[in-house]
Write an enzyme that holds these catalytic residues in place. Structure first.
Site, PDB file in Angstrom:
ATOM      1  N   GLU A  51      48.450  12.357  76.501  1.00 20.12           N
ATOM      2  CA  GLU A  51      47.779  13.023  77.623  1.00 20.12           C
ATOM      3  C   GLU A  51      47.893  12.095  78.836  1.00 20.12           C
ATOM      4  O   GLU A  51      47.311  11.021  78.849  1.00 20.12           O
ATOM      5  CB  GLU A  51      46.331  13.303  77.227  1.00 20.12           C
ATOM      6  CG  GLU A  51      45.502  13.938  78.298  1.00 20.12           C
ATOM      7  CD  GLU A  51      46.150  15.172  78.901  1.00 20.12           C
ATOM      8  OE1 GLU A  51      46.524  16.085  78.149  1.00 20.12           O
ATOM      9  OE2 GLU A  51      46.303  15.220  80.143  1.00 20.12           O
ATOM     10  N   CYS A  82      57.495  13.476  77.590  1.00 17.31           N
ATOM     11  CA  CYS A  82      56.382  14.388  77.884  1.00 17.31           C
ATOM     12  C   CYS A  82      55.336  13.743  78.801  1.00 17.31           C
ATOM     13  O   CYS A  82      55.612  13.586  79.977  1.00 17.31           O
ATOM     14  CB  CYS A  82      55.784  14.928  76.581  1.00 17.31           C
ATOM     15  SG  CYS A  82      54.896  16.480  76.837  1.00 17.31           S
ATOM     16  N   HIS A 179      59.791  16.096  72.766  1.00 17.97           N
ATOM     17  CA  HIS A 179      59.408  14.958  71.909  1.00 17.97           C
ATOM     18  C   HIS A 179      60.445  14.705  70.818  1.00 17.97           C
ATOM     19  O   HIS A 179      60.216  15.104  69.669  1.00 17.97           O
ATOM     20  CB  HIS A 179      58.086  15.265  71.190  1.00 17.97           C
ATOM     21  CG  HIS A 179      56.905  15.390  72.082  1.00 17.97           C
ATOM     22  ND1 HIS A 179      56.097  14.324  72.402  1.00 17.97           N
ATOM     23  CD2 HIS A 179      56.377  16.458  72.723  1.00 17.97           C
ATOM     24  CE1 HIS A 179      55.126  14.726  73.191  1.00 17.97           C
ATOM     25  NE2 HIS A 179      55.275  16.018  73.400  1.00 17.97           N
ATOM     26  N   GLU A 181      60.866  12.160  69.232  1.00 15.46           N
ATOM     27  CA  GLU A 181      60.255  11.280  68.218  1.00 15.46           C
ATOM     28  C   GLU A 181      59.573  12.080  67.116  1.00 15.46           C
ATOM     29  O   GLU A 181      59.242  11.537  66.070  1.00 15.46           O
ATOM     30  CB  GLU A 181      59.265  10.308  68.886  1.00 15.46           C
ATOM     31  CG  GLU A 181      57.945  10.908  69.381  1.00 15.46           C
ATOM     32  CD  GLU A 181      58.052  11.602  70.744  1.00 15.46           C
ATOM     33  OE1 GLU A 181      59.183  11.771  71.249  1.00 15.46           O
ATOM     34  OE2 GLU A 181      56.999  11.981  71.278  1.00 15.46           O
TER      35      GLU A 181
HETATM   36  N1  GLN Z   1      50.091  18.081  78.926  1.00 15.07           N
HETATM   37  C1  GLN Z   1      50.117  16.668  78.685  1.00 15.07           C
HETATM   38  C2  GLN Z   1      49.830  15.878  79.960  1.00 15.07           C
HETATM   39  O1  GLN Z   1      49.637  16.409  80.988  1.00 15.07           O
HETATM   40  C3  GLN Z   1      51.431  16.203  78.117  1.00 15.07           C
HETATM   41  C4  GLN Z   1      51.587  16.710  76.720  1.00 15.07           C
HETATM   42  C5  GLN Z   1      52.382  15.848  75.805  1.00 15.07           C
HETATM   43  O2  GLN Z   1      52.671  14.673  76.062  1.00 15.07           O
HETATM   44  N2  GLN Z   1      52.702  16.410  74.676  1.00 15.07           N
HETATM   45  O3  GLN Z   1      49.805  14.681  79.886  1.00 15.07           O
END
Ligand code: GLN
Length: 201
Positions: A51, A82, A179, A181
């Protein structure tokens, strides 16, 4: 043969263990990074998925934000997946107003871009330098703008989001919306380790 590159994995929040495993698989030595001193002596760094608002806040709390910005400026190779892509982006659309980011990669990303109905999905897409990749998206961003010199490595190849940019590279910086990973396929990490080695030579 040169020694295995030491690649830091930012270990404040997110899928740290999965990145460590993928890096080990491609012959790198993963090192957890939680403190500024741990940035010394690494050849590259992975910013994991998780996040981005939480990781950004923790970066401030652990006094890592400025050292990390400085490291990116001086050319440390960094791979963000991400949330890691969001942290690396120079511009975040739909971010939280107070969201701290590292920046350095000349892209604009839209946070949670794929919308609520399709929060998470998987699809196959071709990636430059790698070939077909099974991409897992979890509340993922996409790239809305790329600056000069930013190479697009992958776009979504099917469905409503066809054509959206989801993997980019600029010099020593690599970012994916998805991702790798999580799929047991370590070729994207392999590409990053190759970038780290190029940077060393
Ligand atoms: N929605 C997340 C963010 O804003 C990212 C999601 C993720 O890393 N799987 O950080």
């Amino acid at each position: 043969m040169s020694a295995a590159p030491r690649i830091g994995v930012l270990a404040l929040q997110g899928d740290v263990r999965e990145h460590r495993r993928a890096l080990t698989e491609v012959g790198a030595e993963p090192v957890d990074v939680r403190r500024p001193e741990e940035l010394a002596g690494i050849d590259g760094l992975v910013l994991p998925g998780g996040e981005s608002t939480t990781i950004g806040k923790l970066l401030e709390l652990f006094e890592l934000l400025e050292p990390l910005r400085a490291a990116v400026k001086t050319g440390l190779p960094v791979y963000g997946s991400c949330a890691g892509m969001i942290l690396l982006a120079d511009e975040v659309i739909d971010g939280r107003p107070d969201q701290p980011t590292v920046g350095g990669l000349d892209i604009a990303v839209r946070r949670n871009a794929f919308g609520r109905q399709v929060d998470s999905f998987e699809t196959d897409l071709p990636m430059v330098g790698i070939g077909e990749v099974h991409a897992v998206f979890i509340r993922a961003p996409w790239v809305e703008r790329t600056g000069p010199g930013v190479e697009v490595l992958a776009t979504v190849a099917a469905g409503a989001a066809t054509g959206k940019v989801v993997a980019v590279r600029h010099g020593p910086l690599l970012a994916t919306s998805f991702h790798p990973e999580l799929t047991g396929d370590s070729r994207v990490h392999g590409l990053f380790v190759q970038m780290v080695k190029e940077n060393q030579s």
